[in-house]
Design an enzyme around this catalytic site. Structure first.
Site, PDB file in Angstrom:
ATOM      1  N   MET A 338      -5.825  -7.728  13.630  1.00 61.50           N
ATOM      2  CA  MET A 338      -6.130  -6.328  13.324  1.00 61.50           C
ATOM      3  C   MET A 338      -7.306  -6.217  12.357  1.00 61.50           C
ATOM      4  O   MET A 338      -8.235  -5.435  12.579  1.00 61.50           O
ATOM      5  CB  MET A 338      -4.895  -5.628  12.741  1.00 61.50           C
ATOM      6  CG  MET A 338      -3.758  -5.436  13.719  1.00 61.50           C
ATOM      7  SD  MET A 338      -4.180  -4.418  15.144  1.00 61.50           S
ATOM      8  CE  MET A 338      -4.312  -2.800  14.404  1.00 61.50           C
ATOM      9  N   ASP A 357      -9.987 -12.700   2.961  1.00 61.82           N
ATOM     10  CA  ASP A 357      -8.699 -13.311   3.294  1.00 61.82           C
ATOM     11  C   ASP A 357      -8.369 -14.318   2.205  1.00 61.82           C
ATOM     12  O   ASP A 357      -9.086 -14.439   1.209  1.00 61.82           O
ATOM     13  CB  ASP A 357      -8.735 -13.952   4.689  1.00 61.82           C
ATOM     14  CG  ASP A 357      -7.362 -13.936   5.355  1.00 61.82           C
ATOM     15  OD1 ASP A 357      -6.402 -14.440   4.739  1.00 61.82           O
ATOM     16  OD2 ASP A 357      -7.237 -13.423   6.476  1.00 61.82           O
ATOM     17  N   GLU A 416       3.102  -7.219   7.378  1.00 61.75           N
ATOM     18  CA  GLU A 416       3.932  -6.024   7.147  1.00 61.75           C
ATOM     19  C   GLU A 416       5.114  -6.340   6.223  1.00 61.75           C
ATOM     20  O   GLU A 416       6.274  -6.342   6.653  1.00 61.75           O
ATOM     21  CB  GLU A 416       4.445  -5.480   8.489  1.00 61.75           C
ATOM     22  CG  GLU A 416       3.392  -4.790   9.326  1.00 61.75           C
ATOM     23  CD  GLU A 416       3.068  -3.388   8.838  1.00 61.75           C
ATOM     24  OE1 GLU A 416       3.739  -2.434   9.247  1.00 61.75           O
ATOM     25  OE2 GLU A 416       2.134  -3.252   8.030  1.00 61.75           O
ATOM     26  N   LYS A 421       1.920  -6.627   0.437  1.00 64.17           N
ATOM     27  CA  LYS A 421       0.979  -5.515   0.322  1.00 64.17           C
ATOM     28  C   LYS A 421       0.802  -5.093  -1.142  1.00 64.17           C
ATOM     29  O   LYS A 421      -0.307  -4.750  -1.560  1.00 64.17           O
ATOM     30  CB  LYS A 421       1.441  -4.335   1.184  1.00 64.17           C
ATOM     31  CG  LYS A 421       1.299  -4.590   2.697  1.00 64.17           C
ATOM     32  CD  LYS A 421       1.653  -3.357   3.512  1.00 64.17           C
ATOM     33  CE  LYS A 421       1.611  -3.645   5.018  1.00 64.17           C
ATOM     34  NZ  LYS A 421       0.261  -3.843   5.529  1.00 64.17           N
ATOM     35  N   SER A 443       1.798  -0.096  10.198  1.00 67.01           N
ATOM     36  CA  SER A 443       2.206   0.617  11.411  1.00 67.01           C
ATOM     37  C   SER A 443       3.608   1.202  11.277  1.00 67.01           C
ATOM     38  O   SER A 443       3.996   2.051  12.077  1.00 67.01           O
ATOM     39  CB  SER A 443       2.155  -0.327  12.615  1.00 67.01           C
ATOM     40  OG  SER A 443       2.985  -1.451  12.401  1.00 67.01           O
ATOM     41  N   HIS A 464      -3.848   3.996  10.276  1.00 68.40           N
ATOM     42  CA  HIS A 464      -3.149   3.158  11.252  1.00 68.40           C
ATOM     43  C   HIS A 464      -3.982   3.017  12.523  1.00 68.40           C
ATOM     44  O   HIS A 464      -4.129   3.953  13.298  1.00 68.40           O
ATOM     45  CB  HIS A 464      -1.772   3.772  11.571  1.00 68.40           C
ATOM     46  CG  HIS A 464      -1.037   3.068  12.663  1.00 68.40           C
ATOM     47  ND1 HIS A 464      -0.188   3.729  13.516  1.00 68.40           N
ATOM     48  CD2 HIS A 464      -1.025   1.769  13.043  1.00 68.40           C
ATOM     49  CE1 HIS A 464       0.323   2.859  14.379  1.00 68.40           C
ATOM     50  NE2 HIS A 464      -0.179   1.670  14.106  1.00 68.40           N
ATOM     51  N   GLU A 476      -4.461   6.906  13.454  1.00 70.56           N
ATOM     52  CA  GLU A 476      -3.468   7.777  12.830  1.00 70.56           C
ATOM     53  C   GLU A 476      -3.668   7.727  11.316  1.00 70.56           C
ATOM     54  O   GLU A 476      -3.558   6.657  10.710  1.00 70.56           O
ATOM     55  CB  GLU A 476      -2.079   7.248  13.214  1.00 70.56           C
ATOM     56  CG  GLU A 476      -0.960   8.233  13.138  1.00 70.56           C
ATOM     57  CD  GLU A 476       0.338   7.661  13.717  1.00 70.56           C
ATOM     58  OE1 GLU A 476       1.206   8.451  14.091  1.00 70.56           O
ATOM     59  OE2 GLU A 476       0.497   6.418  13.770  1.00 70.56           O
ATOM     60  N   ASN A 514       4.441   5.664  16.682  1.00 73.71           N
ATOM     61  CA  ASN A 514       5.435   4.601  16.852  1.00 73.71           C
ATOM     62  C   ASN A 514       6.836   5.148  17.096  1.00 73.71           C
ATOM     63  O   ASN A 514       7.665   4.498  17.735  1.00 73.71           O
ATOM     64  CB  ASN A 514       5.428   3.664  15.633  1.00 73.71           C
ATOM     65  CG  ASN A 514       4.293   2.658  15.720  1.00 73.71           C
ATOM     66  OD1 ASN A 514       3.711   2.469  16.783  1.00 73.71           O
ATOM     67  ND2 ASN A 514       3.966   2.021  14.614  1.00 73.71           N
TER      68      ASN A 514
END
Length: 733
Positions: A338, A357, A416, A421, A443, A464, A476, A514
């Site tokens: 992503m 990263d 996720e 995060k 998401s 998103h 989104e 979703n």
């Protein structure tokens, strides 16, 4: 002549030039006023013996996007008024004659006796390209921005100003049908090779080339008006014709499942038109066009995919209190699939990108994805090596968070997990400037919860993206409880910069898209648990209008991910929030069989190295019962798969997750492919009628359970005879 939208001049050689340049508009569009002026130009060219012919070009950076579809909508309003006041017959006569004004004008130009040439640069689509096709000669610029095509099918219409008849007489029937069905934009050289254009030249030379053709004695008679004209594929009723039409009908059925009246009308108009002289063929096309123009599918698709999408792309939801934002540098944290995609689309839009990263090597792997995507474009002739070098120079790959200093916006796309995060948020906020906006590409995780780790939640927002980022056009944008207007404005400006369509939703588990996707996949799982054959479930999804069946979609997003979401929901919300049949099925597939989806080549389908995917035969063994296919109500399967999504969309609207029906409709089509012919998830309800939809829900609820219970807000709207768009209009007023 009294011209406002054209400039008209004649050179010393007697060649006229009509320059289409509408004042106050960035792009030319076909309007009643433009039609009137073009009619004047044709009359003037014919009346003046000193004029040898006329070149039509544009005074703008692009030729024209075609007809103003609001003009066509206005015809429907006028038809309804006349039907009330004077009766249906008079209303339909008016509607038919008005809807064919453009085709009669183009035919007048084509048969006026003097040669017309089109000099085209930039976009030339729909009714504008039909104008070019009616001209006797077409010269396109060799510029990369130049595209021609007839995309009307994408908004539920078809070319109604001669497009179906002229294209079918310029190329082989099969190729013509494919072009009309796909509605794709065609590059200049391809257009010339297909027979749609006569010449390609540098932009600065297209008008001169068109004039040279007229001065050299260019013919004012179209090929199909020549006495000995023969269609490229010969007669319809011939051995060659019988090799074309039966397969064409079968392909139409396979691709549309009879959901798109405009596609069927194309087939009929070309089939019947090729058997007639041009004037009668155009009349046949006009009859089908008038019929399609009044279809609910066209009304729904025009509203959502033309009007609503255009409004959202122009910033309908952008806070007016926030001034213009200049975005120059964007940070992306997480260089996985992503994150790498987000970095690519950002750099492709001309933005400077810092891709971060855990290590420089990991970040470089993400940058390599951008290299691969541009290299693929180079192989297809759509980009040059210099384009790739320039794009890659805009991406800085690093393991150092301090490189994010100076970024206007940072998008995190890491695993996720709220803890992971939270760590990223802290590291990023330690180095970015006070005005920078932080966005999470989560998401499923609620934005307000993630924002608790932020020291400035008013500058924290959700963005998103859908996978794969470079292909999916929807984004989104999720508002947390503390998200400020500037954060929203920056997010919307960013999405516009990368040429995607935004929808704005409020924070909730699963947001909007979703939740609807989850309902679709759940229904597929429950059908399987009921004993419905897997192939019937998948076919029902496609025939309902979805791009893929629910089981195939689950494979794409990951069967293991679906199980993780079920487990997380159960842990955080409670056991009642998950369906035990779905949990058992996913557990058996993932933990019992090791089937994770397409990612490991085995899920609901098997994915061989060579050949097409096939449903896994072992699914039958996971079904406690199997139903006789003959006893299954296939029509109900199709209904269930659409109703469950539309119902979830209605719930999100009632809960205030989505506040604008335009966003629900555009989001449902672009985000997860909800049957486009319906106009989107809420338009599906509006066009059916809320009362009828509630009755359908109650029928399904009695048979299949509480997941089909209509929400109180929808029931109340049904009782009042309201619609989602009607309610939104009242609230806006």
């Amino acid at each position: 002549m009294n011209l406002t939208n054209f400039r008209f001049e004649t050179d010393a050689d007697g060649v006229a030039l009509a320059t289409w340049d509408m004042p106050g508009r960035s792009m030319n569009v076909v309007t009643p006023e433009v039609m009137d002026e073009l009619n004047q130009i044709v009359d003037a060219v014919v009346a003046d013996a000193a004029i040898k012919g006329c070149v039509i070009t544009s005074g703008k950076d692009t030729f024209s996007g075609g007809a103003d579809l609001t003009m066509l909508q206005g015809l429907g309003v006028e038809h309804a008024r006349l039907a009330r006041e004077r009766g249906e017959e008079e209303a339909m006569t008016f509607f038919f004659e008005e809807s064919r004004r453009l085709t009669l004008l183009y035919r007048k130009l084509e048969t006026c006796g003097k040669p017309f040439a089109a000099a085209v640069h930039g976009t030339c689509l729909g009714g504008a390209f039909e104008l070019a096709l009616a001209c006797h000669h077409r010269v396109l610029s060799d510029d990369d921005k130049t595209r021609v095509g007839l995309p009307e099918i994408k908004v539920g219409l078809f070319p109604g100003a001669g497009g179906t008849q002229r294209v079918a007489r310029l190329m082989q029937t099969g190729d013509a049908l494919q072009m009309l069905f796909k509605g794709e934009q065609i590059r200049p050289l391809m257009a010339r090779n297909m027979g749609l254009a006569h010449a390609v030249a540098p932009r600065a030379e297209i008008v001169a080339k068109a004039k040279e053709w007229i001065k050299a004695g260019g013919s004012a008679v179209a090929p199909w008006d020549q006495p000995k004209f023969k269609a490229p594929s010969g007669k319809v009723y011939s051995p060659a014709g019988m090799m074309t039409w039966p397969p064409a009908n079968a392909i139409y059925r396979r691709e549309t499942h009879d959901n798109y009246p405009a596609a069927k009308a194309i087939l009929q108009a070309v089939y019947e038109g090729l058997q007639l002289p041009m004037d009668l063929a155009l009349k046949v096309e006009s009859r089908y066009f008038a019929k399609i123009l009044r279809s609910p599918e066209a009304a729904a698709m025009i509203r959502t995919l033309f009007l609503s999408m255009g409004e959202l792309n122009k910033g309908a939801r952008r806070p007016k209190s926030v001034g213009a934002v200049s975005l120059k540098k964007v940070g992306v944290v997480g260089a996985g699939f992503m994150g790498a995609g987000i970095a690519y689309v950002s750099a492709n839009a001309g933005l400077e990108v810092v891709l971060v990263d855990q290590s420089a090597d990991a970040a470089e792997k993400g940058k390599a994805y951008a290299h691969k995507l541009v290299s693929d474009q180079i192989m297809k002739g759509r980009a040059k090596t210099a384009d790739r070098d320039a794009l890659l120079s805009r991406i800085t790959a690093t393991g150092d968070y301090s490189a994010l200093a100076g970024c206007d916006l940072v998008v995190e796309a890491v695993f996720e997990d709220p803890k992971v995060k939270a760590e990223v948020i802290a590291k990023v906020e330690a180095v970015i400037g006070p005005d920078a906006i932080f966005a999470s590409n989560t998401s499923t995780l609620p934005i307000s919860g993630l924002a608790k780790a932020s020291s400035r939640p008013e500058q924290f927002i959700g963005i998103h993206f859908f996978s794969p980022v470079e292909k999916m056009m929807l984004v989104e944008i999720i508002m947390g409880k503390a998200t400020g207007e500037r954060a929203l404005a920056v997010a919307l400006d960013y999405v516009r910069a990368i040429k995607k369509t935004p929808i704005v939703v409020n924070d909730a588990r699963g947001f909007f898209a979703n939740r609807c996707v989850g309902a679709y996949i759940l229904e597929g799982h429950l059908m399987l648990a009921e004993g419905v054959p897997a192939a019937m479930i998948e076919n029902a999804g496609r025939q309902a209008g979805m791009p893929v069946g629910p089981l195939s979609l689950n494979d794409e997003v990951g069967v293991d991910l679906a199980l993780k979401i079920v487990k997380a929901t159960k842990a955080q919300v409670g056991e009642a929030a998950v369906n035990p049949h779905q949990e058992r099925l996913l557990t058996a597939l993932v933990e019992g069989e090791g089937r994770l989806g397409r990612k490991n080549r085995k899920g609901f389908y098997e994915y061989p190295e060579q050949g097409s995917k096939k449903l896994w035969p072992g699914l039958r063994d996971l079904q406690e019962t199997t139903l006789d296919p003959e006893a299954v109500n296939f029509s109900e399967l199709r209904q269930r798969l659409l109703v469950t999504q539309a119902l979830e969309a209605a719930r999100t609207f009632g809960e205030g997750v989505v506040t604008d029906p335009r966003e629900a409709d555009v989001g449902s089509i672009l985000g997860f492919g909800f049957a486009p012919f319906t106009g989107g998830a809420l338009s599906y309800i509006d066009f059916m009628g809320a009362a009828r939809f509630v009755d359908l829900c109650r029928t399904l609820e009695a048979k299949h359970g509480a997941r089909f219970t209509p929400p109180a807000t929808l029931v109340a709207m049904a009782e009042k005879g309201g619609t989602f768009y009607g309610e939104a209009a009242k609230n806006a007023a």
